[in-house]
Design a protein around this motif. Structure first.
Motif, mmCIF file in Angstrom:
data_model
loop_
_atom_site.group_PDB
_atom_site.id
_atom_site.type_symbol
_atom_site.label_atom_id
_atom_site.label_comp_id
_atom_site.label_asym_id
_atom_site.label_seq_id
_atom_site.Cartn_x
_atom_site.Cartn_y
_atom_site.Cartn_z
ATOM 1 N N GLN A 34 40.256 -13.861 -22.733
ATOM 2 C CA GLN A 34 39.309 -14.888 -22.542
ATOM 3 C C GLN A 34 39.291 -15.568 -21.162
ATOM 4 N N ASP A 35 40.486 -15.354 -20.346
ATOM 5 C CA ASP A 35 40.500 -15.916 -18.964
ATOM 6 C C ASP A 35 39.548 -15.096 -18.180
ATOM 7 N N ARG A 36 39.295 -13.829 -18.507
ATOM 8 C CA ARG A 36 38.434 -12.916 -17.716
ATOM 9 C C ARG A 36 36.864 -13.407 -17.473
ATOM 10 N N LEU A 37 36.425 -14.325 -18.479
ATOM 11 C CA LEU A 37 34.956 -14.768 -18.535
ATOM 12 C C LEU A 37 34.621 -15.520 -17.248
ATOM 13 N N PHE A 97 29.663 -11.053 -15.717
ATOM 14 C CA PHE A 97 30.211 -12.426 -16.339
ATOM 15 C C PHE A 97 31.608 -11.975 -16.707
ATOM 16 N N VAL A 98 32.112 -10.633 -16.286
ATOM 17 C CA VAL A 98 33.561 -10.578 -16.497
ATOM 18 C C VAL A 98 34.130 -10.251 -15.025
ATOM 19 N N SER A 119 38.971 -8.842 -4.859
ATOM 20 C CA SER A 119 39.617 -9.788 -5.859
ATOM 21 C C SER A 119 40.900 -10.098 -5.695
ATOM 22 N N SER A 120 41.277 -11.495 -5.883
ATOM 23 C CA SER A 120 42.776 -11.630 -5.756
ATOM 24 C C SER A 120 43.669 -11.469 -6.685
ATOM 25 N N SER A 121 43.359 -11.577 -8.182
ATOM 26 C CA SER A 121 44.242 -11.227 -9.072
ATOM 27 C C SER A 121 43.832 -9.943 -9.623
ATOM 28 N N SER A 122 44.953 -9.272 -9.975
ATOM 29 C CA SER A 122 44.900 -7.920 -10.749
ATOM 30 C C SER A 122 45.539 -7.712 -11.931
ATOM 31 N N ALA A 123 46.366 -8.608 -12.340
ATOM 32 C CA ALA A 123 47.033 -8.758 -13.564
ATOM 33 C C ALA A 123 46.151 -9.282 -14.544
#
Lengths: 233, 233
Positions: A40-43, A144-145, A173-177
């Motif tokens: 859900q944090d990927r929205l 939106f992802v 993009s900053s985060s990859s986890a």
């Protein structure tokens, strides 16, 4: 609780005519929402209010609307409506020795080159979708992802996740986890230092589909010709 | 505890020769560090380890080194060492009808225009510093203060904070609230929709110093000529 695929499918049906090249898009939309259910944090949603939930019919319809609008929006490059900064031309004259006339021409062509650059990035995703969709991949169309462009499940039902960039020096993009424990596999199409393309190094997940620079060029030319024809009608 | 201005001054003295146009820079460096002491979340540092503290001599020296290096680094635009993406030229041909030859010329000029754009942003800060420094403003040179370009104190000893952008459509910073309760005053030089400049609307804090587009142009030409001369020696 599990994700309600039927509800997502119903939402997509509202927007999909399922003709021509939209074949398979309903299933892609359903799986993108399924992925967002698990992560859900990927929205990514611009408005702070009215953030869509993949667990409600209303939320799924909002997402479906965005998904199909983005899919149908033309990526033909449109000349910018902005007025170039005269100071850039002054620097071109002073630093690189261009004449005033040349710098005036360059400022227009520079704007066109910028929209052409954005177009290349958009067409790259469309080309990959055209090849990967029939092979089980789902395009995260509609932006939106967060930081993810394509997803699919592996044989153990775990998510496989791809991020695509046009160049190795594109903003990254900053985060990859991500929450499921998988990491985002990244691939970029071209190397800014050598000008070479990187189709020989697609990640294992994308191999075996004959993706190539010539395939991309042919796709891009055909897409632009088709969109240009639409505009002149 | 209060900020140790003498220690900051000592750090600056290591790097400053205090000749020519470096007059007043020591005081600016001290006040920038003083501001960071009051607003520690405003420090921006690339490396996650060895983050400098404004409360140690070692930290202040790291910051002073970065401050003076950035001040002395030439902002003359340098042609990019990267190879342009051929796909952009293909889009220029297909979408805008350029010949292959024209698109090859454009891809070089487009790269130059991009570095010229970056140069304009850098020169704008230098021009403002040249006018504002003798009037009590301190330039946050060296890019280690997040989203802030100039600072000073008001009569009540509160920080006044300015953020400068070259255009209204430049990428903008996400946060504008800072810890001391003041907000960041923003100003942009030019309007992308009309091409007009915005010198008539500088914030009250910047008024009364005869800042103008002609002043900026004169400064930029003189700066570029001087840097060009250095390069040909």
């Amino acid at each position: 609780m599990v994700f309600d695929e039927a509800m997502a499918q119903n939402a997509a049906v509202q927007y999909c005519d399922d003709q021509g090249d939209e074949q398979g898009l309903i299933q892609s939309f359903v799986q993108v929402c399924n992925f967002l259910y698990d992560n859900q944090d990927r929205l990514s949603w611009r408005s702070r209010t009215n953030i869509p939930s993949v667990q409600t019919d209303e939320g799924l319809r909002l997402l479906a609307k965005k998904y199909y609008s983005a899919y149908r929006r033309s990526d033909f490059p449109i000349r910018a409506g902005t007025i170039p900064d005269d100071m850039v031309s002054i620097v071109m004259v002073e630093a690189f020795g261009y004449s005033k006339e040349a710098s005036d021409r360059i400022k227009v062509e520079h704007q066109e080159a910028m929209v052409a650059e954005n177009c290349v990035g958009a067409l790259l995703e469309r080309y990959l979708d055209s090849v990967l969709r029939p092979n089980g991949w789902h395009w995260c169309c509609g932006s939106f992802v967060k930081a993810i462009d394509f997803i699919r499940r592996d044989q153990n039902n775990k998510w496989l996740v791809l991020q695509i960039k046009n160049r190795d020096n594109s903003e990254n993009s900053s985060s990859s986890a991500i929450r499921t424990g998988t990491t985002i596999q990244k691939w970029f199409r071209s190397l800014s230092r050598t000008g070479r393309t990187n189709w020989d190094n697609v990640p294992p997940l994308m191999q075996g589909f004959n993706l190539s620079e010539q395939g991309f060029i042919d796709f891009a030319r055909a897409y632009l010709a088709k969109e240009k024809a639409k505009m002149t009608i």
